[in-house]
Design a protein around this motif. Structure first.
Motif, short mmCIF file in Angstrom:
data_model
loop_
_atom_site.label_atom_id
_atom_site.label_comp_id
_atom_site.label_asym_id
_atom_site.label_seq_id
_atom_site.Cartn_x
_atom_site.Cartn_y
_atom_site.Cartn_z
N ASN A 80 17.59 -62.71 68.42
CA ASN A 80 17.33 -61.45 67.73
C ASN A 80 16.26 -60.67 68.46
OD1 ASN A 80 15.59 -59.79 65.78
ND2 ASN A 80 17.38 -60.18 64.53
N GLY A 81 16.54 -59.39 68.72
CA GLY A 81 15.55 -58.53 69.35
C GLY A 81 15.75 -58.33 70.84
N THR A 82 16.76 -58.97 71.42
CA THR A 82 17.00 -58.83 72.85
C THR A 82 18.20 -57.91 73.09
OG1 THR A 82 16.16 -61.05 73.31
CG2 THR A 82 17.51 -60.03 75.01
N PRO A 83 17.99 -56.67 73.54
CA PRO A 83 19.12 -55.81 73.87
C PRO A 83 19.76 -56.24 75.18
CG PRO A 83 17.06 -54.69 74.37
CD PRO A 83 16.69 -55.99 73.73
N TYR A 84 21.08 -56.44 75.14
CA TYR A 84 21.81 -56.86 76.34
C TYR A 84 23.13 -56.09 76.43
CZ TYR A 84 24.82 -59.72 79.32
OH TYR A 84 25.70 -60.14 80.29
N TYR A 85 23.88 -56.10 75.31
CA TYR A 85 25.13 -55.37 75.21
C TYR A 85 25.33 -55.09 73.73
CZ TYR A 85 30.16 -54.36 75.47
OH TYR A 85 31.39 -53.77 75.36
N PHE A 134 17.80 -57.51 83.89
CA PHE A 134 19.15 -57.78 83.40
C PHE A 134 19.36 -59.28 83.20
CE2 PHE A 134 23.46 -59.11 84.57
CZ PHE A 134 24.19 -58.49 83.56
N GLU A 135 18.95 -60.08 84.17
CA GLU A 135 19.15 -61.53 84.09
C GLU A 135 18.33 -62.15 82.95
OE1 GLU A 135 20.09 -62.33 88.84
OE2 GLU A 135 18.03 -62.47 88.06
N THR A 136 17.14 -61.63 82.74
CA THR A 136 16.30 -62.11 81.63
C THR A 136 16.96 -61.81 80.29
OG1 THR A 136 14.28 -61.83 82.92
CG2 THR A 136 14.04 -61.94 80.53
N ALA A 137 17.51 -60.58 80.16
CA ALA A 137 18.19 -60.20 78.91
C ALA A 137 19.44 -61.04 78.69
CB ALA A 137 18.53 -58.72 78.95
N LYS A 138 20.18 -61.29 79.75
CA LYS A 138 21.40 -62.08 79.63
C LYS A 138 21.08 -63.49 79.14
CE LYS A 138 25.44 -63.70 82.19
NZ LYS A 138 26.14 -63.73 83.50
N GLU A 139 20.01 -64.07 79.65
CA GLU A 139 19.62 -65.41 79.25
C GLU A 139 19.23 -65.47 77.78
OE1 GLU A 139 18.99 -69.46 79.72
OE2 GLU A 139 19.86 -68.03 81.15
N ALA A 140 18.66 -64.37 77.27
CA ALA A 140 18.16 -64.35 75.90
C ALA A 140 19.07 -63.55 74.96
CB ALA A 140 16.75 -63.76 75.88
N ARG A 141 20.32 -63.32 75.35
CA ARG A 141 21.18 -62.40 74.60
C ARG A 141 21.53 -62.88 73.19
NH1 ARG A 141 24.13 -65.23 78.23
NH2 ARG A 141 26.21 -66.05 77.68
N PHE A 142 21.42 -64.18 72.94
CA PHE A 142 21.74 -64.69 71.60
C PHE A 142 20.54 -64.60 70.65
CE2 PHE A 142 24.70 -67.03 74.40
CZ PHE A 142 25.89 -66.61 73.84
N PRO A 195 18.50 -44.14 61.87
CA PRO A 195 19.73 -43.36 62.07
C PRO A 195 20.90 -44.30 62.32
CG PRO A 195 18.44 -43.41 64.09
CD PRO A 195 17.62 -44.12 63.03
N VAL A 196 22.12 -43.76 62.29
CA VAL A 196 23.28 -44.54 62.70
C VAL A 196 23.15 -44.75 64.20
CG1 VAL A 196 25.79 -44.60 62.86
CG2 VAL A 196 24.71 -43.58 60.86
N GLU A 197 22.89 -45.99 64.60
CA GLU A 197 22.58 -46.28 66.00
C GLU A 197 23.84 -46.73 66.73
OE1 GLU A 197 19.32 -48.75 68.68
OE2 GLU A 197 19.37 -49.02 66.51
N LEU A 198 24.38 -45.84 67.54
CA LEU A 198 25.61 -46.10 68.28
C LEU A 198 25.29 -46.51 69.71
CD1 LEU A 198 27.59 -42.97 67.07
CD2 LEU A 198 27.88 -45.31 66.25
N GLY A 199 26.12 -47.36 70.27
CA GLY A 199 25.92 -47.73 71.66
C GLY A 199 26.62 -49.01 72.02
N SER A 200 27.18 -49.06 73.20
CA SER A 200 27.78 -50.29 73.71
C SER A 200 27.02 -50.76 74.96
CB SER A 200 29.26 -50.09 74.02
OG SER A 200 29.44 -49.02 74.94
N THR A 201 26.97 -49.93 75.99
CA THR A 201 26.33 -50.32 77.24
C THR A 201 24.82 -50.19 77.17
OG1 THR A 201 28.27 -49.62 78.50
CG2 THR A 201 26.22 -49.86 79.71
N VAL A 202 24.14 -51.21 77.67
CA VAL A 202 22.68 -51.20 77.83
C VAL A 202 22.40 -51.32 79.33
CG1 VAL A 202 20.52 -52.39 77.28
CG2 VAL A 202 22.35 -52.28 75.57
N VAL A 203 21.58 -50.44 79.87
CA VAL A 203 21.31 -50.47 81.31
C VAL A 203 19.88 -50.94 81.57
CG1 VAL A 203 22.99 -48.68 81.86
CG2 VAL A 203 20.64 -48.03 81.33
N PHE A 204 19.67 -51.54 82.73
CA PHE A 204 18.39 -52.11 83.12
C PHE A 204 17.97 -51.53 84.47
CE2 PHE A 204 20.64 -54.96 80.34
CZ PHE A 204 19.67 -55.40 79.46
#
Length: 385
Positions: free
Chosen positions: A52-57, A42-50, A27-36
């Motif tokens: 592929n496959g890591t949702p952060y923002y 949150f800190e793990t996602a931030k570290e891996a945000r660059f 589907p057309v996948e819309l979204g800006s904020t990702v919550v933890f």
């Protein structure tokens, strides 16, 4: 990847999954904020945000963009792929990642006009030394200790000569200089520059990938050595495609091979017909042995896009303009790779050395070829005056 595997990958790759039932399309996948749920998550996602496959923002990607990037990396034989908002942004982000003030950048003189404009404008203002080179000649003596990259494209924009990419790679890699290659014309269906030794391949997904002239998208596929560096630059610039564009690219990929095969046949048919017209001086199409680099095309490509140029015999400019205006099935537009047929008058330093008459670029879409030929025939009366 074999042609059979390519067809399977385009149909089955990057499809949504599920434990019981599943849709055939994302589907057309819309979204800006990702919550933890926890600060640690949150800190793990931030570290891996660059990665592929890591949702952060939302700006860093979601399931749909990650799936599309993984499929494109597979098609290109890359360590990873990064999506951008346009083909131009894919090119400019890559060059910004590789070039630093004081560096020397070699750019083929038949590159897409916006690529040259970016190099001669913003990069020059950053004190990057830009040196054009003839892509049909050796670059060995032009490479310096300060050379940060070589940027090439095949076929050339408007003039359609095909450089010897493996030889460019060999000369550049002798001293560890990366080669960036614009593969918009060939797409992963007809050419795999990374398999020929290039370090980074860029292309406009607005053209063949999406295929219907309704989306803007860019793709950067790179080897392991350069993927992370370029991806971080793209993310730092805040560049990303919209959710609608990702959806349209995923949809367009399903028919990419079939559309490319049709445009290969239709383009060669139309170019052959045009070459026999008495008003035409030259046809610039890599599949023709009269085109510079034809042997390179036969070796490195498995087909041709429906995009090529012709050079008319000398005629008054008013007559040429009247011919273009008289075409009814061909729109006048700067893009290509969609279902519609287009023409675009073009001039460049290289084209001025090819003939005395005007150069006209054709994109052959999905119209009936007899209809297109009849349209050109009626318009020729205006060319003749």
């Amino acid at each position: 990847m074999t042609k059979t595997n390519l067809a399977d990958a385009l149909v089955h790759g990057a499809r949504p999954g599920g434990p019981v039932g599943k849709q055939v399309n994302w589907p057309v996948e819309l979204g800006s904020t990702v919550v933890f749920s926890t600060l640690e998550e949150f800190e793990t996602a931030k570290e891996a945000r660059f990665e592929n496959g890591t949702p952060y923002y939302g700006r860093y990607g979601n399931d749909a963009t990650f799936s599309l990037e993984r499929l494109l990396a597979e098609l290109d034989g890359a360590h990873g792929a990064t999506l951008t908002s346009s083909g131009v942004s894919a090119i400019t982000s890559t060059l910004l990642a590789l070039a630093r003030p004081g560096d020397h950048l070699l750019v083929a003189d038949n590159l897409y006009g916006n690529t040259r404009a970016f190099c001669d404008g913003l990069l020059v203002s950053m004190n990057v030394d830009i040196e054009p080179f003839d892509p049909m000649e050796s670059i060995g003596e032009k490479i310096r200790p300060s050379t940060c990259a070589v940027m090439a494209e095949a076929p050339g924009s408007g003039t359609f000569e095909v450089c010897d990419l493996p030889e460019i790679v060999r000369q550049a890699n002798e001293i560890g200089v990366p080669v960036v290659f614009d593969n918009t014309w060939g797409s992963p269906v007809f050419c795999n520059p990374l398999n020929l030794g290039a370090d980074v391949v860029v292309y406009s997904g607005s053209k063949h990938l999406c295929g219907h002239s309704d989306a803007m998208l860019g793709v950067i596929a790179a080897t392991e050595k350069y993927h992370s560096r370029i991806r971080r630059t793209v993310m730092s610039l805040g560049d990303k495609p919209g959710a609608q564009e990702v959806f349209l690219a995923l949809r367009g990929l399903r028919t990419l091979k079939m559309r490319m095969e049709h445009q290969n046949k239709a383009g060669i048919d139309m170019a052959s017909w045009l070459s026999d017209l008495p008003e035409v001086d030259r046809v610039l199409h890599p599949a023709f042995d009269s085109c510079p680099g034809h042997e390179n095309w036969k070796r490195d490509f498995s087909g041709a896009a429906g995009l090529f140029s012709i050079i008319f015999k000398p005629c008054p400019e008013a007559n040429f303009r009247a011919f273009v205006d008289a075409l009814t099935c061909f729109g006048i537009g700067v893009s290509w790779g969609g279902y519609e047929s287009l023409v675009l008058p073009m001039t460049s330093e290289r084209s001025r050395n090819l003939g005395q008459g005007p150069l006209l670029r054709f994109n052959i879409g999905f119209d009936d070829l007899e209809t297109l030929k009849a349209d050109v025939t009626q318009a020729l009366e205006f060319l003749q005056g």
